[in-house]
Design a protein around this motif. Structure first.
Motif, PDB file in Angstrom:
ATOM      1  N   GLU A   1      35.640  65.050 -16.683  1.00 36.31           N
ATOM      2  CA  GLU A   1      34.218  64.753 -16.630  1.00 36.31           C
ATOM      3  C   GLU A   1      33.983  62.897 -17.214  1.00 36.31           C
ATOM      4  O   GLU A   1      33.187  62.596 -16.542  1.00 36.31           O
ATOM      5  CB  GLU A   1      33.296  65.968 -17.492  1.00 36.31           C
ATOM      6  CG  GLU A   1      33.302  66.770 -16.657  1.00 36.31           C
ATOM      7  CD  GLU A   1      32.336  66.397 -15.039  1.00 36.31           C
ATOM      8  OE1 GLU A   1      31.617  66.354 -15.028  1.00 36.31           O
ATOM      9  OE2 GLU A   1      32.917  66.784 -13.934  1.00 36.31           O
ATOM     10  N   SER A   2      35.187  61.962 -17.985  1.00 43.08           N
ATOM     11  CA  SER A   2      34.514  61.466 -19.423  1.00 43.08           C
ATOM     12  C   SER A   2      35.131  59.961 -17.297  1.00 43.08           C
ATOM     13  O   SER A   2      34.355  58.857 -17.351  1.00 43.08           O
ATOM     14  CB  SER A   2      35.471  60.959 -19.626  1.00 43.08           C
ATOM     15  OG  SER A   2      36.297  61.047 -19.628  1.00 43.08           O
ATOM     16  N   VAL A   3      36.247  60.665 -16.805  1.00 41.65           N
ATOM     17  CA  VAL A   3      35.637  59.391 -15.481  1.00 41.65           C
ATOM     18  C   VAL A   3      35.187  59.738 -15.006  1.00 41.65           C
ATOM     19  O   VAL A   3      34.019  58.566 -14.323  1.00 41.65           O
ATOM     20  CB  VAL A   3      37.173  59.428 -14.536  1.00 41.65           C
ATOM     21  CG1 VAL A   3      37.523  57.912 -13.678  1.00 41.65           C
ATOM     22  CG2 VAL A   3      38.636  59.635 -16.373  1.00 41.65           C
ATOM     23  N   LEU A   4      34.710  60.619 -14.666  1.00 33.96           N
ATOM     24  CA  LEU A   4      33.316  61.239 -13.464  1.00 33.96           C
ATOM     25  C   LEU A   4      31.702  60.069 -14.037  1.00 33.96           C
ATOM     26  O   LEU A   4      31.136  59.697 -13.334  1.00 33.96           O
ATOM     27  CB  LEU A   4      33.131  62.326 -13.219  1.00 33.96           C
ATOM     28  CG  LEU A   4      31.864  62.693 -11.702  1.00 33.96           C
ATOM     29  CD1 LEU A   4      32.117  62.077 -10.726  1.00 33.96           C
ATOM     30  CD2 LEU A   4      31.839  64.068 -11.311  1.00 33.96           C
ATOM     31  N   ASP A   5      31.771  60.806 -15.506  1.00 35.08           N
ATOM     32  CA  ASP A   5      30.166  60.078 -15.555  1.00 35.08           C
ATOM     33  C   ASP A   5      30.482  58.645 -15.609  1.00 35.08           C
ATOM     34  O   ASP A   5      29.112  58.119 -15.392  1.00 35.08           O
ATOM     35  CB  ASP A   5      30.697  60.707 -16.730  1.00 35.08           C
ATOM     36  CG  ASP A   5      29.768  61.580 -17.172  1.00 35.08           C
ATOM     37  OD1 ASP A   5      29.706  62.700 -16.249  1.00 35.08           O
ATOM     38  OD2 ASP A   5      30.541  62.618 -18.410  1.00 35.08           O
ATOM     39  N   LEU A   6      31.523  57.581 -16.137  1.00 33.41           N
ATOM     40  CA  LEU A   6      31.584  56.272 -16.004  1.00 33.41           C
ATOM     41  C   LEU A   6      31.645  55.839 -14.898  1.00 33.41           C
ATOM     42  O   LEU A   6      31.383  54.865 -14.390  1.00 33.41           O
ATOM     43  CB  LEU A   6      32.871  56.001 -16.540  1.00 33.41           C
ATOM     44  CG  LEU A   6      33.387  54.687 -16.051  1.00 33.41           C
ATOM     45  CD1 LEU A   6      32.722  53.431 -17.042  1.00 33.41           C
ATOM     46  CD2 LEU A   6      35.542  54.066 -16.690  1.00 33.41           C
ATOM     47  N   ILE A   7      32.212  56.549 -13.627  1.00 32.28           N
ATOM     48  CA  ILE A   7      31.986  56.292 -11.969  1.00 32.28           C
ATOM     49  C   ILE A   7      30.745  56.400 -12.161  1.00 32.28           C
ATOM     50  O   ILE A   7      29.876  55.112 -11.076  1.00 32.28           O
ATOM     51  CB  ILE A   7      32.903  56.539 -11.282  1.00 32.28           C
ATOM     52  CG1 ILE A   7      33.923  56.848 -11.903  1.00 32.28           C
ATOM     53  CG2 ILE A   7      31.858  56.760  -9.968  1.00 32.28           C
ATOM     54  CD1 ILE A   7      35.160  57.026 -10.643  1.00 32.28           C
ATOM     55  N   GLU A   8      29.383  57.189 -12.124  1.00 30.27           N
ATOM     56  CA  GLU A   8      28.550  57.110 -11.823  1.00 30.27           C
ATOM     57  C   GLU A   8      27.233  56.236 -12.645  1.00 30.27           C
ATOM     58  O   GLU A   8      26.721  55.423 -12.251  1.00 30.27           O
ATOM     59  CB  GLU A   8      28.230  58.599 -12.395  1.00 30.27           C
ATOM     60  CG  GLU A   8      28.518  60.217 -11.637  1.00 30.27           C
ATOM     61  CD  GLU A   8      27.879  61.301 -11.348  1.00 30.27           C
ATOM     62  OE1 GLU A   8      27.220  61.866 -12.925  1.00 30.27           O
ATOM     63  OE2 GLU A   8      28.784  62.284 -10.613  1.00 30.27           O
ATOM     64  N   ASP A   9      27.793  56.244 -14.116  1.00 31.35           N
ATOM     65  CA  ASP A   9      26.609  55.345 -14.677  1.00 31.35           C
ATOM     66  C   ASP A   9      27.273  53.748 -13.880  1.00 31.35           C
ATOM     67  O   ASP A   9      26.562  52.704 -13.423  1.00 31.35           O
ATOM     68  CB  ASP A   9      27.712  54.737 -15.734  1.00 31.35           C
ATOM     69  CG  ASP A   9      26.702  56.162 -16.863  1.00 31.35           C
ATOM     70  OD1 ASP A   9      26.277  56.919 -16.731  1.00 31.35           O
ATOM     71  OD2 ASP A   9      27.711  56.536 -17.402  1.00 31.35           O
ATOM     72  N   LYS A  10      28.650  53.407 -13.241  1.00 28.77           N
ATOM     73  CA  LYS A  10      28.607  51.780 -13.067  1.00 28.77           C
ATOM     74  C   LYS A  10      27.723  52.153 -11.557  1.00 28.77           C
ATOM     75  O   LYS A  10      27.468  51.039 -10.762  1.00 28.77           O
ATOM     76  CB  LYS A  10      30.401  51.891 -12.947  1.00 28.77           C
ATOM     77  CG  LYS A  10      30.978  51.946 -14.154  1.00 28.77           C
ATOM     78  CD  LYS A  10      30.621  50.045 -14.676  1.00 28.77           C
ATOM     79  CE  LYS A  10      31.244  50.318 -16.037  1.00 28.77           C
ATOM     80  NZ  LYS A  10      30.564  49.459 -16.499  1.00 28.77           N
TER      81      LYS A  10
ATOM     82  N   PRO B   1      38.240  55.435 -20.699  1.00 32.04           N
ATOM     83  CA  PRO B   1      38.598  56.234 -20.808  1.00 32.04           C
ATOM     84  C   PRO B   1      38.969  56.700 -22.500  1.00 32.04           C
ATOM     85  O   PRO B   1      38.295  57.274 -23.055  1.00 32.04           O
ATOM     86  CB  PRO B   1      38.405  57.404 -20.550  1.00 32.04           C
ATOM     87  CG  PRO B   1      38.242  56.463 -18.498  1.00 32.04           C
ATOM     88  CD  PRO B   1      38.854  55.639 -19.021  1.00 32.04           C
ATOM     89  N   TRP B   2      40.588  55.800 -22.942  1.00 35.27           N
ATOM     90  CA  TRP B   2      40.646  56.148 -23.415  1.00 35.27           C
ATOM     91  C   TRP B   2      40.734  55.323 -24.945  1.00 35.27           C
ATOM     92  O   TRP B   2      41.230  54.845 -25.712  1.00 35.27           O
ATOM     93  CB  TRP B   2      42.508  56.197 -23.103  1.00 35.27           C
ATOM     94  CG  TRP B   2      42.880  54.577 -22.416  1.00 35.27           C
ATOM     95  CD1 TRP B   2      43.189  54.028 -23.320  1.00 35.27           C
ATOM     96  CD2 TRP B   2      42.758  54.481 -21.210  1.00 35.27           C
ATOM     97  NE1 TRP B   2      43.510  52.272 -22.739  1.00 35.27           N
ATOM     98  CE2 TRP B   2      43.140  53.255 -20.719  1.00 35.27           C
ATOM     99  CE3 TRP B   2      43.258  55.439 -19.891  1.00 35.27           C
ATOM    100  CZ2 TRP B   2      43.497  52.785 -19.558  1.00 35.27           C
ATOM    101  CZ3 TRP B   2      42.255  54.816 -19.029  1.00 35.27           C
ATOM    102  CH2 TRP B   2      43.488  53.665 -19.097  1.00 35.27           C
ATOM    103  N   ALA B   3      39.994  54.343 -24.710  1.00 32.01           N
ATOM    104  CA  ALA B   3      39.728  53.217 -25.720  1.00 32.01           C
ATOM    105  C   ALA B   3      39.428  53.558 -27.439  1.00 32.01           C
ATOM    106  O   ALA B   3      39.879  53.467 -27.752  1.00 32.01           O
ATOM    107  CB  ALA B   3      38.537  52.424 -25.261  1.00 32.01           C
ATOM    108  N   GLU B   4      38.571  55.437 -27.242  1.00 31.13           N
ATOM    109  CA  GLU B   4      38.756  55.170 -28.953  1.00 31.13           C
ATOM    110  C   GLU B   4      39.170  55.888 -29.285  1.00 31.13           C
ATOM    111  O   GLU B   4      39.621  56.123 -30.403  1.00 31.13           O
ATOM    112  CB  GLU B   4      37.514  56.432 -28.246  1.00 31.13           C
ATOM    113  CG  GLU B   4      38.125  57.833 -27.548  1.00 31.13           C
ATOM    114  CD  GLU B   4      36.822  58.955 -27.770  1.00 31.13           C
ATOM    115  OE1 GLU B   4      37.057  60.030 -27.086  1.00 31.13           O
ATOM    116  OE2 GLU B   4      35.739  58.184 -26.444  1.00 31.13           O
TER     117      GLU B   4
ATOM    118  N   VAL C   1      36.947  52.030  -6.442  1.00 29.90           N
ATOM    119  CA  VAL C   1      35.958  53.324  -6.207  1.00 29.90           C
ATOM    120  C   VAL C   1      34.584  52.850  -6.268  1.00 29.90           C
ATOM    121  O   VAL C   1      33.697  53.891  -5.667  1.00 29.90           O
ATOM    122  CB  VAL C   1      36.656  54.425  -7.393  1.00 29.90           C
ATOM    123  CG1 VAL C   1      35.570  55.224  -7.370  1.00 29.90           C
ATOM    124  CG2 VAL C   1      37.567  55.133  -7.123  1.00 29.90           C
ATOM    125  N   VAL C   2      33.583  51.884  -7.203  1.00 27.80           N
ATOM    126  CA  VAL C   2      31.703  52.205  -7.251  1.00 27.80           C
ATOM    127  C   VAL C   2      31.412  51.671  -6.427  1.00 27.80           C
ATOM    128  O   VAL C   2      30.988  52.140  -5.934  1.00 27.80           O
ATOM    129  CB  VAL C   2      32.341  51.233  -8.225  1.00 27.80           C
ATOM    130  CG1 VAL C   2      30.949  51.181  -8.771  1.00 27.80           C
ATOM    131  CG2 VAL C   2      32.905  52.187  -9.800  1.00 27.80           C
TER     132      VAL C   2
END
Length: 511
Positions: free
Chosen positions: A306-315, A502-505, A289-290
């Motif tokens: 949103e947590s997944v979308l934020d992760l993608i945009e950061d990558k 996203p579920w690591a925490e 995806v990235v």
């Protein structure tokens, strides 16, 4: 003391193993006998009906098919947040309604022959299809009734009833109606959607009891559909933590076929990996995806948090920064003369041509494709009515861009999705770009310097440029996929760390 006569229908007490074995062998020898008015009912105490210990009855009736389960509240609440909440003291109807309890008769040896009732809480759920096609079928809590699997006692077989007399007309009507009902049920077939829903509920409860789910192990496309449907159901009942590892284990058995499917449908498998909390599937899909972003953005924005979308945009941003730095180094790459000076048209014209050709190829290969030319009708209209002013052309171009814009904001501008192949060519030990014939054609554009010797020197100096470029692009050559990365046209060097899930925490996720 009053002696009780022996009877074949008396309830035998469970004794030591030797006594039990004897009783079983005796029953086995009498199995072939036919007793008028007798009963062959043997209470089941195994999945899906635990007649002795089950305290939660679940009825899944879809169309003409009814699946009944008699399960344990302890297991259901450990696996599902839905059952934990609905059977709690605050929410369960069993705590408020007398019909939600059932008396078990027990003998109190400490009293004067009296009997005490031990009240056990019971729960019954039925599948509610909803009033419209848009409603999601959901289990709802109901009162226990006469058709309940609990019956009047959960450890006793049904009472023995004598055969009705043959002259009773109601008996024949009942038999006729029963036969008609059976024929009707046999002729009614379930739709594929109904069969899938029955399978999903059965797989859900099978997983709760540590049984393998019934999923396709041959066709991975069909297995994906089944797994996605089961995960959606598990999400509805807050049971993803239990169902997810089973889905992960099943899909990983496909090995290379799974990685190929993820490369074809990365955004779909990203959601599946997120629901199943599968590190392997989520990481594989995330890298694809990235690399291909913003392809699949609309699907991801709609179906993932949103947590997944934020992760993608950061990558994507990290990858863009890395590519930008490497591109800058590549465009600044040059050759030097024997005196250590950068080549110019004045001090080494042939070497300067080598640098110019390399930079031109790099610019053409890494830039997005140019916009398509205007339609032929627009060109002919402009020729008939004269030239269009630059201001008018700018307005037309802006209007066209606005009409073709995506309704969702783009995280990054459109990029060249062929970058992966370009940088893999630059990083290859045997590069396939700027071959001999292309160098020859380019050098022939300057006939005054073209010769066999100059061509050899040209190619030798070009090889120095290739070697330097190969070292520069090494950070982009890492393949972080489990599968093959050379078959895709984008970069697959995105690093996924443990903290990126996203579920690591929450401490969840399968390997």
């Amino acid at each position: 003391m009053v002696s009780q006569p022996e009877s074949s229908n008396s309830l035998a007490l469970r004794g030591p193993s030797s006594v039990v074995s004897y009783g079983r062998s005796s029953r086995h020898r009498r199995h072939g006998r036919s007793q008028a008015g007798g009963s062959s009912y043997i209470p089941q105490n195994d999945f899906p009906v635990f007649s002795h210990t089950g305290d939660v009855e679940i009825v899944v009736a879809i169309g003409s098919t009814t699946n009944r389960y008699l399960l344990h509240r302890l297991i259901l609440t450990q696996c599902s947040g839905f059952f934990e909440a609905s059977t709690s003291q605050e929410w369960s109807r069993a705590s408020d309604e007398p019909s939600g309890t059932l008396a078990r008769i027990g003998e109190d040896s400490g009293s004067e022959g009296g009997r005490k009732k031990e009240m056990r809480r019971r729960w019954r759920y039925e599948l509610d299809q909803g009033s419209s096609n848009d409603d999601v079928p959901m289990l709802v809590q109901k009162e226990n009734n006469a058709t309940s699997l609990f019956g009047s006692s959960d450890i006793q077989p049904p009472p023995v009833r004598n055969k009705p007399p043959s002259s009773n007309p109601s008996f024949f009507r009942s038999v006729a109606n029963l036969s008609l009902t059976q024929q009707t049920r046999e002729t009614v077939t379930l739709s594929q959607e109904e069969e899938d829903l029955l399978r999903d509920y059965d797989n859900l409860f099978r997983i709760f009891y540590n049984y393998s789910p019934s999923l396709d192990s041959i066709d991975i496309a069909n297995a994906y559909i089944q797994c996605k449907s089961l995960l959606t159901l598990a999400d509805l009942y807050d049971a993803l933590a239990v169902v997810g590892p089973r889905i992960d284990h099943h899909l990983l058995q496909f090995q290379s076929r799974l990685w190929k499917q993820i490369a074809k449908y990365p955004s779909s498998y990203l959601k599946l990996g997120y629901l199943a909390q599968s590190r392997s599937i989520f990481q594989e899909a995330l890298i694809h995806v990235v690399g291909a972003w913003p392809m699949g953005e609309r699907h991801i924005r709609r179906d993932l948090p949103e947590s997944v979308l934020d992760l993608i945009e950061d990558k994507v941003e990290d990858l863009g920064d890395t590519v930008g730095k490497i591109e800058g180094r590549l465009f600044r790459l040059t050759l030097v003369t024997s005196r250590g000076e950068r080549v110019t048209p004045n001090n080494s014209y042939l070497d300067w041509l080598v640098v110019s050709l390399f930079r031109q190829w790099l610019a053409d290969s890494t830039s997005p494709p140019p916009p398509p030319p205007p339609p032929a009708s627009s060109r002919s209209h402009g020729q008939r009515h004269g030239s269009v002013s630059s201001h008018a052309r700018h307005n037309a171009s802006t209007s066209q861009s606005n009409n073709q814009a995506s309704p969702l904001p783009q995280a990054t501008p459109p990029t060249n999705l062929n970058l992966g192949r370009v940088y893999r060519m630059l990083g290859s030990p045997t590069p396939a770009y700027l071959p001999h014939e292309e160098c020859k054609r380019f050098l022939k554009l300057s006939p005054d310097i073209y010769s066999r010797e100059s061509l050899k020197k040209f190619e030798k100096r070009l090889e120095e440029m290739r070697a330097a470029a190969r070292e520069i692009v090494k950070p982009l050559m890492t393949c972080c996929l489990f599968g093959e990365g050379n078959s895709v046209s984008y970069l697959v060097c995105t690093q996924v760390d443990e903290r990126d899930f996203p579920w690591a925490e929450f401490g969840g996720g399968s390997n």
